[in-house]
Design an enzyme around this catalytic site. Sequence first.
Site, PDB file in Angstrom:
ATOM      1  N   ALA A 156      15.949   3.878   1.575  1.00  0.00           N
ATOM      2  CA  ALA A 156      17.247   3.191   1.217  1.00  0.00           C
ATOM      3  C   ALA A 156      18.092   4.381  -0.136  1.00  0.00           C
ATOM      4  O   ALA A 156      16.813   3.973  -1.394  1.00  0.00           O
ATOM      5  CB  ALA A 156      18.038   2.202   0.896  1.00  0.00           C
ATOM      6  N   LYS A 157      18.712   5.160  -0.447  1.00  0.00           N
ATOM      7  CA  LYS A 157      18.962   5.619  -1.922  1.00  0.00           C
ATOM      8  C   LYS A 157      19.947   4.213  -2.571  1.00  0.00           C
ATOM      9  O   LYS A 157      21.401   4.118  -2.874  1.00  0.00           O
ATOM     10  CB  LYS A 157      20.223   6.811  -2.232  1.00  0.00           C
ATOM     11  CG  LYS A 157      19.879   7.684  -4.160  1.00  0.00           C
ATOM     12  CD  LYS A 157      20.427   8.966  -3.480  1.00  0.00           C
ATOM     13  CE  LYS A 157      21.275   8.966  -4.892  1.00  0.00           C
ATOM     14  NZ  LYS A 157      19.766   9.267  -5.547  1.00  0.00           N
ATOM     15  N   ALA A 158      19.085   2.745  -3.149  1.00  0.00           N
ATOM     16  CA  ALA A 158      19.171   1.808  -3.208  1.00  0.00           C
ATOM     17  C   ALA A 158      19.430   1.725  -5.244  1.00  0.00           C
ATOM     18  O   ALA A 158      18.188   2.431  -5.654  1.00  0.00           O
ATOM     19  CB  ALA A 158      18.890   1.099  -2.292  1.00  0.00           C
TER      20      ALA A 158
END
Length: 288
Positions: A156-158
Amino acid sequence: MSAYDDRDGKIWMDGKLVDWRDANVHLLTHALHYASSVFEGERCYNGKIFKGVEHSERLKKSAQMLDFEIPYSVEEIEAAKYAMLEANGWTDAYVRAVAWRGAGEDMGVSARRNPVRLAIAGWEWGNYYGDAKMKGAKLDIAKWKRPSPETIPVHAKAAGLYMICTMSKHAAESKGCSDALFMDYRGYVAEATGANIFFVKDGEVHTPLADCFLNGITRRTVIDLLKQKGITVHERHIMPEEMEGFEQCWLTGTAAEVTPVGQIGDYTFEVGAMAKDMVETYEKLVRA
Ligand SMILES: Cc1ncc(COP(=O)(O)O)c(C=O)c1O
């Protein structure tokens, strides 16, 4: 340039364009306390966002990995990005979409009753690593490690995954470096704080297997470009000591684009023909 919260312009927020300085959230926003936030970094070239749909799809998937659903379709997100660009009169800009759990009835760790929000801003951004495209960037080796997929949703680009990035980048900058390279939890070479990494040896390319970090859209694009040129690409686990024998190195990312690397810790690399060619080939592609 003035501070990022004090500029003229428009930001798209929850379905409408608002004045830049009015794009605010409440202090009791869940994401601010618990990192329930995902985002995208994209670049618009000559009026067209490079792989915009892929970025919007990844944004929605990142949210799902964090157990929330963005209440807009990919098509709606695409339209919002272009509306924001048009409202600011930009044809070349960096685009930042961000989705988060807002303020609501919950203020503990659980956030089921809080609204999911989406905003899209942009700004004009030149070379991410200054003049490194010519000279090669200098990288520190981070003391933190990219975590295991059993620890956190690594694909995830979290926001939560960037905590160690900011700390490592600060440590690197204080040593005169422009970024830091992470090893992963097993000790293999992983990625930089906001970009993937490639190496060249004997005319072939080696890049870490993206099994515990973001498999960047630029990374995949560059692998395709190399293969189209008939260059062999090895996606594999790379030990840090192998850097001794690598001749060239570059980083890839939406912000970084393709940026040659001249040094990582004590290892040095030449800004060689293949690195320079990838800078140019990528530049041509995004503006095609
Ligand atoms: C940690 C990290 N790795 C890799 C990348 C490269 O991803 P992309 O090429 O999709 O921008 C980024 C940038 O978004 C990043 O922040």
